[in-house]
Structure formats: C-alpha cells, structure tokens
Design a protein around this motif. Structure first.
Motif, PDB file in Angstrom:
ATOM      1  N   GLY A  92      -1.401   7.791  -8.935  1.00 47.78           N
ATOM      2  CA  GLY A  92      -2.608   7.463  -8.195  1.00 47.78           C
ATOM      3  C   GLY A  92      -2.342   7.293  -6.724  1.00 47.78           C
ATOM      4  O   GLY A  92      -1.423   7.889  -6.177  1.00 47.78           O
ATOM      5  N   PHE A  93      -3.149   6.467  -6.096  1.00 48.35           N
ATOM      6  CA  PHE A  93      -3.089   6.310  -4.646  1.00 48.35           C
ATOM      7  C   PHE A  93      -3.061   4.840  -4.250  1.00 48.35           C
ATOM      8  O   PHE A  93      -3.721   4.418  -3.319  1.00 48.35           O
ATOM      9  N   SER A  94      -2.277   4.051  -4.961  1.00 47.36           N
ATOM     10  CA  SER A  94      -2.145   2.637  -4.642  1.00 47.36           C
ATOM     11  C   SER A  94      -1.521   2.471  -3.261  1.00 47.36           C
ATOM     12  O   SER A  94      -0.539   3.122  -2.938  1.00 47.36           O
ATOM     13  N   GLY A  95      -2.080   1.612  -2.441  1.00 47.21           N
ATOM     14  CA  GLY A  95      -1.543   1.380  -1.097  1.00 47.21           C
ATOM     15  C   GLY A  95      -1.721   2.570  -0.180  1.00 47.21           C
ATOM     16  O   GLY A  95      -0.947   2.757   0.755  1.00 47.21           O
ATOM     17  N   GLY A  96      -2.722   3.405  -0.433  1.00 47.46           N
ATOM     18  CA  GLY A  96      -2.971   4.551   0.428  1.00 47.46           C
ATOM     19  C   GLY A  96      -2.017   5.703   0.215  1.00 47.46           C
ATOM     20  O   GLY A  96      -2.041   6.683   0.933  1.00 47.46           O
ATOM     21  N   ASP A  97      -1.151   5.610  -0.791  1.00 42.44           N
ATOM     22  CA  ASP A  97      -0.180   6.645  -1.127  1.00 42.44           C
ATOM     23  C   ASP A  97       0.752   6.989   0.027  1.00 42.44           C
ATOM     24  O   ASP A  97       1.213   8.096   0.165  1.00 42.44           O
ATOM     25  N   GLU A  98       1.006   6.011   0.881  1.00 37.97           N
ATOM     26  CA  GLU A  98       1.991   6.206   1.936  1.00 37.97           C
ATOM     27  C   GLU A  98       3.331   5.740   1.396  1.00 37.97           C
ATOM     28  O   GLU A  98       3.404   4.708   0.736  1.00 37.97           O
ATOM     29  N   PRO A  99       4.400   6.471   1.662  1.00 35.29           N
ATOM     30  CA  PRO A  99       5.692   6.117   1.071  1.00 35.29           C
ATOM     31  C   PRO A  99       6.105   4.673   1.312  1.00 35.29           C
ATOM     32  O   PRO A  99       6.661   4.042   0.416  1.00 35.29           O
ATOM     33  N   ASP A 100       5.830   4.106   2.476  1.00 36.07           N
ATOM     34  CA  ASP A 100       6.260   2.736   2.715  1.00 36.07           C
ATOM     35  C   ASP A 100       5.362   1.726   2.005  1.00 36.07           C
ATOM     36  O   ASP A 100       5.812   0.679   1.589  1.00 36.07           O
ATOM     37  N   GLY A 101       4.086   2.037   1.842  1.00 37.66           N
ATOM     38  CA  GLY A 101       3.159   1.083   1.245  1.00 37.66           C
ATOM     39  C   GLY A 101       2.886   1.332  -0.226  1.00 37.66           C
ATOM     40  O   GLY A 101       2.553   0.421  -0.970  1.00 37.66           O
ATOM     41  N   PHE A 105       2.124  -3.053  -4.129  1.00 34.64           N
ATOM     42  CA  PHE A 105       1.313  -3.991  -4.899  1.00 34.64           C
ATOM     43  C   PHE A 105       1.785  -4.023  -6.350  1.00 34.64           C
ATOM     44  O   PHE A 105       1.942  -5.084  -6.947  1.00 34.64           O
ATOM     45  N   ILE A 106       2.041  -2.842  -6.908  1.00 35.76           N
ATOM     46  CA  ILE A 106       2.518  -2.759  -8.287  1.00 35.76           C
ATOM     47  C   ILE A 106       3.837  -3.520  -8.422  1.00 35.76           C
ATOM     48  O   ILE A 106       4.021  -4.323  -9.337  1.00 35.76           O
ATOM     49  N   ALA A 107       4.760  -3.278  -7.494  1.00 40.28           N
ATOM     50  CA  ALA A 107       6.069  -3.944  -7.538  1.00 40.28           C
ATOM     51  C   ALA A 107       5.920  -5.450  -7.396  1.00 40.28           C
ATOM     52  O   ALA A 107       6.563  -6.213  -8.120  1.00 40.28           O
ATOM     53  N   ALA A 139       6.985   2.650  -7.568  1.00 41.74           N
ATOM     54  CA  ALA A 139       7.115   1.230  -7.897  1.00 41.74           C
ATOM     55  C   ALA A 139       8.455   0.955  -8.582  1.00 41.74           C
ATOM     56  O   ALA A 139       9.090  -0.071  -8.307  1.00 41.74           O
ATOM     57  N   LEU A 140       8.905   1.853  -9.456  1.00 40.15           N
ATOM     58  CA  LEU A 140      10.207   1.669 -10.106  1.00 40.15           C
ATOM     59  C   LEU A 140      11.328   1.619  -9.077  1.00 40.15           C
ATOM     60  O   LEU A 140      12.267   0.836  -9.208  1.00 40.15           O
TER      61      LEU A 140
END
Length: 168
Positions: A92-101, A105-107, A139-140
């Motif tokens: 999906g696109f959690s955190g805007g799907d930016e690599p740093d963000g 939230f999941i983590a 997130a992993l």
C-alpha cells in the motif's frame, strides 16, 4: 556452474532430506493474520491468495481514530498473532510511500510490547513465518526483522534501510 553452449553436460545432483521438513507445531490449516494499517491495501487479495493456498486468513484492521481504538487494535492483533502460524503485512501507501517514511507507522505499532512479544514467540517458539509485501517489507526492514530476525527497539545509521537512490 558457468554457462557454455557447447561445453560439457552437467550431471544432475540428487539427494534426500535427512530430517522431516515440517514445523514444530503441525496444523491442518495454518492461520494467517493480515493486519491492515492506514494507507495499506490489497488485504482482500492477500487473504484470497492465503485461502487458495490452503490457509485460513484473518484480517485485523488497525483503527487509529482514537487512543482507545488504537489500544484495542493492538490487543486484538496481539491475541490474533498468538493463535496464528503466519503474519502477512500487505502493501500500500502507508506514510505516503516515501522510502524514509513508508512503513514507519507499521513498525512503530508492531513495536508495542505485547505485539512484539507475540511476534517473537511466533517466530522463535512456534516456527511461525512473517511476510512483507511492498510497504509491509519496508516495515520488516525498519523493524529489524530483516536481516536480524528480531524486532529491534532502535535502528541506527549502520543498519540496512530502504531509501532514495541518490547515485543513480
């Protein structure tokens, strides 16, 4: 083996397992937990794939509209993981799907003490599995599950991460 069109024929290697390839805890139909976080998607596709492969999928929606809902979601996810054989974090696109963000939230949510303990028990005591797809895989990485096999409270600048490719 090196590739060579006209080279020698490579003989087949055969063998057999010396130990049974089965988990410590056998179940007829493995239970798979699919947590859904704000911004993730494809949970229904993931559940369908699990069921087509012979598993039993349970979707757990993480509700974050209030502190109470978030706490209840954490308790529900922890209890579900304790009864499961696998956890799949969908994309999906959690955190805007930016690599740093992305995946942060999941983590952060999965670092909750109870959830963290249930995941460590799943992986270390019950031979359970975790799979991350897209944001789930990010997130992993942010948790430390990849490559360390455990949820770490903090990651440092020396740990692996997914980020922008600045060197092209």
């Amino acid at each position: 083996y090196p590739y060579c069109k006209s080279g020698p024929v490579i003989e087949k290697i055969s063998g057999s397992l010396t130990a049974p390839a089965e988990p410590k805890i056998g179940v007829a139909k493995p239970k798979v937990i699919i947590p859904v976080f704000p911004g993730t998607n494809c949970e229904y596709d993931t559940a369908r794939a699990v069921e087509n492969a012979g598993g039993a999928a349970e979707i757990v929606v993480v509700r974050n509209f209030s502190a109470d809902a978030l706490r209840e979601s954490a308790e529900q996810l922890e209890n579900s993981i304790r009864k499961a054989q696998m956890v799949i974090l969908p994309g999906g696109f959690s955190g805007g799907d930016e690599p740093d963000g992305s995946g942060k939230f999941i983590a952060s949510f999965l670092r909750d003490a109870g959830i963290k303990d249930s995941i460590h028990e799943l992986l270390n005591k019950r031979d359970g599995l975790m799979l991350g797809i897209c944001n789930g895989f990010q997130a992993l990485i942010k948790l430390g599950l990849v490559p360390y096999g455990e949820i770490r409270d903090e990651m440092t600048g020396d740990d692996p991460t997914l980020t922008f490719n600045l060197i092209g």
